[in-house]
Design a protein around this motif. Structure first.
Motif, mmCIF file in Angstrom:
data_model
loop_
_atom_site.group_PDB
_atom_site.id
_atom_site.type_symbol
_atom_site.label_atom_id
_atom_site.label_comp_id
_atom_site.label_asym_id
_atom_site.label_seq_id
_atom_site.Cartn_x
_atom_site.Cartn_y
_atom_site.Cartn_z
ATOM 1 N N UNK B 288 0.855 -1.186 0.000
ATOM 2 C CA UNK B 288 0.000 0.000 0.000
ATOM 3 C C UNK B 288 0.894 1.240 0.000
ATOM 4 N N UNK B 289 0.449 2.273 -0.688
ATOM 5 C CA UNK B 289 1.187 3.535 -0.628
ATOM 6 C C UNK B 289 0.670 4.361 0.540
ATOM 7 N N UNK B 290 1.526 5.195 1.061
ATOM 8 C CA UNK B 290 1.136 6.046 2.189
ATOM 9 C C UNK B 290 1.379 7.520 1.911
ATOM 10 N N UNK B 291 2.120 7.807 0.842
ATOM 11 C CA UNK B 291 2.547 9.190 0.607
ATOM 12 C C UNK B 291 1.940 9.773 -0.648
ATOM 13 N N UNK B 292 2.697 10.624 -1.308
ATOM 14 C CA UNK B 292 2.156 11.365 -2.443
ATOM 15 C C UNK B 292 2.878 11.068 -3.751
ATOM 16 N N UNK B 304 5.070 2.531 8.749
ATOM 17 C CA UNK B 304 5.573 3.549 7.845
ATOM 18 C C UNK B 304 6.894 4.060 8.402
ATOM 19 N N UNK B 305 7.712 4.618 7.553
ATOM 20 C CA UNK B 305 8.914 5.255 8.088
ATOM 21 C C UNK B 305 8.518 6.423 9.000
ATOM 22 N N UNK B 320 8.219 14.515 5.031
ATOM 23 C CA UNK B 320 7.428 15.337 5.965
ATOM 24 C C UNK B 320 6.305 16.082 5.242
ATOM 25 N N UNK B 321 6.626 16.564 4.037
ATOM 26 C CA UNK B 321 5.601 17.267 3.246
ATOM 27 C C UNK B 321 4.451 16.309 2.910
ATOM 28 N N UNK B 322 4.819 15.078 2.539
ATOM 29 C CA UNK B 322 3.801 14.086 2.187
ATOM 30 C C UNK B 322 2.946 13.743 3.408
ATOM 31 N N UNK B 323 3.576 13.623 4.552
ATOM 32 C CA UNK B 323 2.836 13.265 5.769
ATOM 33 C C UNK B 323 1.848 14.376 6.155
ATOM 34 N N UNK B 324 2.269 15.612 5.942
ATOM 35 C CA UNK B 324 1.363 16.733 6.234
ATOM 36 C C UNK B 324 0.169 16.673 5.289
ATOM 37 N N UNK B 325 0.437 16.483 3.999
ATOM 38 C CA UNK B 325 -0.667 16.425 3.032
ATOM 39 C C UNK B 325 -1.611 15.267 3.360
#
Lengths: 198, 468
Positions: B288-292, B304-305, B320-325
């Motif tokens: 599964x993907x978790x980011x952007x 997740x990392x 960090x940017x992906x986690x915020x989004x």
């Protein structure tokens, strides 16, 4: 196609890596029949708030960014969709050069057909450019395609790789379709020789 | 001299190859759709050119077509104008079009193979990056921009620099409920979204040979998400069996001659690639993907990392940017993460085997309260087949929406889209910011994982669902 020779300009910096073409121009703006007018939607979802006003801390919206013809971006710029609307939107806004440490293949090819020059630099040069621009948002860089030479704000120069055919086409505004069609005889011979292709 | 599958197809299609210049490469099949072709036809008109080989050009409407049953209300005037422009262009230039409402309409990368247009050894292009799908047949297939669409319409040729070759070898056996989607997500996680840039990938190994044609299409489809323009799988008996008898496939003596030609395509023993990547199929888990971006993927049960896992720098900033989004915190697995929408469909996972897999999970179960589930067949043909098998009833009885064919929520151009902040488990191919609707948050996964998550309303390891 518009030719490209030499540009001196200050730069906009959007340092993120993997900036995909969905960010450059979101899919909802692809429902158009022509190439013009996409500049106002460039980076739309990063650039505008839901009420349509500017996101104040997005680089394209900085006063200093006005008139910039160079975009400095992070690694793997232009990944994702093949939409040529991405270079159309960049050029529509006024960008003629994108500098990054690498580009996605389709984006690179699309850019070169629209007078938009992708310039690949090393990590070191990239860092220097970011530092120079952070110190002075109006710091000028010069991109000389004939010499394939990038001049940094401190006056130092670095060569950038460019495919010689693409360079030739850009410098002289050569239309690639005209070039392909000049081989019409050979295309006919090919089709005749490949019965499955006829 | 021993040659790879890629080299054979490439060499067979070079019309002009001069040193220091890109090759003029002949295109056997040109697929077009409404979104990336209008400006190309406008260019032809401006130059007074014709389409050189209209019979090698096939059009469909898919990106902005409505999927709500029967109503078929096009979302807006712009989309309507684009669809009608494609209709005009195809009529004027004599191109076969599977328009909205045609019983052969569907997503361009589903229609090509199912109608038999896609054949081994061909060069295939389309103004769509997921053209890599067709590489599953041992054809060199890649996405192009609109200028190149115009080049191909006018000349049936493209200017192309020769790419490098990468072998991605996957040996071993997949575990139950681990699919082709999990393979390709694992590959992208390993080599990164730019890992394939400049390469054509050939997928080899026993795990690839064991896949059926539809699963092979899923693998090749997402080659572009690793930056590779094309993915290839050598044709074999499964390929021939799939193509045989299809509407536009060769027949009779031409069929026999074609198969003889196709049998010579696989990479010769001793041929070399520019680089090699290996994965072990037995170790691949549901991904599964978790980011952007699609490279931000993990096994669904794996944590997740966390930001601390990255050294300071651009990679950490990107994380960090992906986690915020995404509104997520790293450090733990996504299992149990709330889901608002589940989308099963797209050129990645919208074929009949994908729908069968989703149905096998949903059968006798119900989607969780508050979860919206869209099942969107890849083509009208897929839709008919699913209905003949009763899959539509399984979906609707489970509380899912059964839609008409199209790209739908993969690209969110037709009104099927996420609302800002919503979480979706999606079987499509891109989890970029806003890809499925502005502000929407996408977890890419297989149809099995998507269906299991629909049932629980949370990201779920399909292997943990109790037998019904």
């Amino acid at each position: 196609m518009a030719s490209f020779t030499k540009i001196t300009s200050h730069a906009v910096v959007i340092p993120s890596e993997n900036i995909d073409t969905d960010q450059i121009i979101p899919a909802r703006f692809l429902k158009v029949l022509d190439k013009d007018g996409l500049g106002k939607s460039l980076f739309c979802d990063w650039r505008y708030l839901p009420d349509g006003t500017n996101v104040p801390d997005f680089p394209l919206n900085y006063a200093a960014s006005e008139g910039a013809q160079v975009l400095i971006a992070g690694d793997n710029f232009g990944c994702g969709s093949s939409r040529e609307h991405a270079p159309w939107a960049l050029v529509g806004w006024g960008i003629r050069v994108v500098i990054s440490t690498s580009f996605a293949d389709i984006f690179k090819g699309n850019s070169l057909k629209n007078g938009l020059l992708p310039v690949v630099v090393s990590q070191d040069i990239h860092q220097k450019l970011l530092a120079a621009q952070a110190a002075n948002p109006k710091a000028q860089v010069t991109v000389d395609l004939a010499q394939n030479l990038l001049t940094l704000p401190d006056g130092s120069t670095t060569a950038f790789p460019v495919d010689s055919f693409a360079q030739h086409c850009l410098l002289h505004g050569i239309d690639q379709l005209g070039y392909i069609l000049s081989f019409d005889d050979k295309i006919k011979v090919f089709e005749a020789a490949h019965s499955y292709a006829s | 001299m021993a040659r790879t599958l890629f080299e054979k197809i490439w060499n067979d299609h070079v019309v002009v190859g001069e040193a220091g210049r890109p090759a003029v490469l002949y295109v056997d099949l040109h697929l077009i759709h409404e979104v990336t072709s209008p400006q190309a036809f406008a260019g032809l008109r401006a130059r007074g050119l014709k389409v050189r080989r209209p019979e090698r050009t096939v059009a469909t409407m898919d990106h902005s077509t409505p999927t709500l049953p029967k109503a078929l209300q096009v979302i807006d005037e712009q989309a309507r104008a684009q669809l009608s422009q494609l209709e005009k262009n195809c009529a004027e230039f004599g191109i076969r079009l599977f328009a909205l409402g045609n019983d052969k309409n569907g997503i361009v990368h589903v229609v090509g193979p199912e109608r038999g247009f896609t054949q081994p050894g061909m060069t295939i292009v389309c103004g769509d990056s997921h053209t890599s799908t067709h590489g599953a047949f041992g054809s060199l297939a890649f996405g192009i921009g609109t200028s190149e669409v115009e080049h191909v319409l006018a000349s049936q040729c493209l200017l192309q620099s020769r790419p490098k070759t990468m072998e991605v070898r996957i040996d071993g056996t997949l575990s139950p409920l681990v699919t082709a989607k999990d393979i390709i997500l694992a590959v992208i996680a390993q080599i990164g979204t730019g890992g394939g840039t400049g390469y054509v990938i050939e997928y080899t190994g026993s795990a690839i040979r064991a896949l059926d044609m539809e699963a092979r299409m899923t693998v090749c489809n997402m080659s572009i998400e690793a930056g590779a323009r094309a993915g290839l799988i050598a044709p074999d008996e499964k390929t021939f069996e799939y193509v045989k008898g299809r509407e536009f496939a060769p027949a009779g003596a031409a069929w026999d001659a074609a198969v003889e030609r196709w049998k010579k395509l696989p990479t010769d023993a001793g041929a070399t690639y520019d680089t090699l990547v290996t994965l072990e199929a037995d170790k691949i888990e549901p991904m599964i993907t978790y980011g952007t971006h699609p490279g931000m993927a993990v096994p669904v049960t794996q944590a997740l990392p966390a930001a601390a896992d990255f050294s300071a720098g651009s990679e950490r900033q990107a994380f960090e940017k992906a986690m915020v989004y995404m509104g997520l915190e790293g450090g733990h697995s996504l299992v149990g993460q709330k889901v608002d929408v589940v989308f099963v469909g797209s050129c990645t996972n919208g074929r009949i085997s994908d729908l069968r897999l989703a149905a096998s999970v949903l059968k006798g179960r119900h989607v969780a309260v508050g979860v919206r589930v869209l099942i969107v067949p890849g083509s009208q043909e897929v839709k008919r087949q699913a209905e003949a098998e009763g899959l539509d009833r399984i979906f609707t009885e489970a509380g899912a929406e059964w839609r008409e064919a199209g790209c739908s929520m993969c690209i969110a151009m037709n009104g099927d889209q996420l609302s800002p902040g919503q979480y979706a488990v999606s079987t499509s191919n891109r989890n970029f910011e806003g890809r499925q609707g502005k502000g929407g948050r996408t977890f890419l996964a297989s149809p099995a994982t998507a269906a299991a998550s629909a049932v629980t309303g949370k990201v779920t390891d399909v292997r943990t669902l109790a037998a019904v």
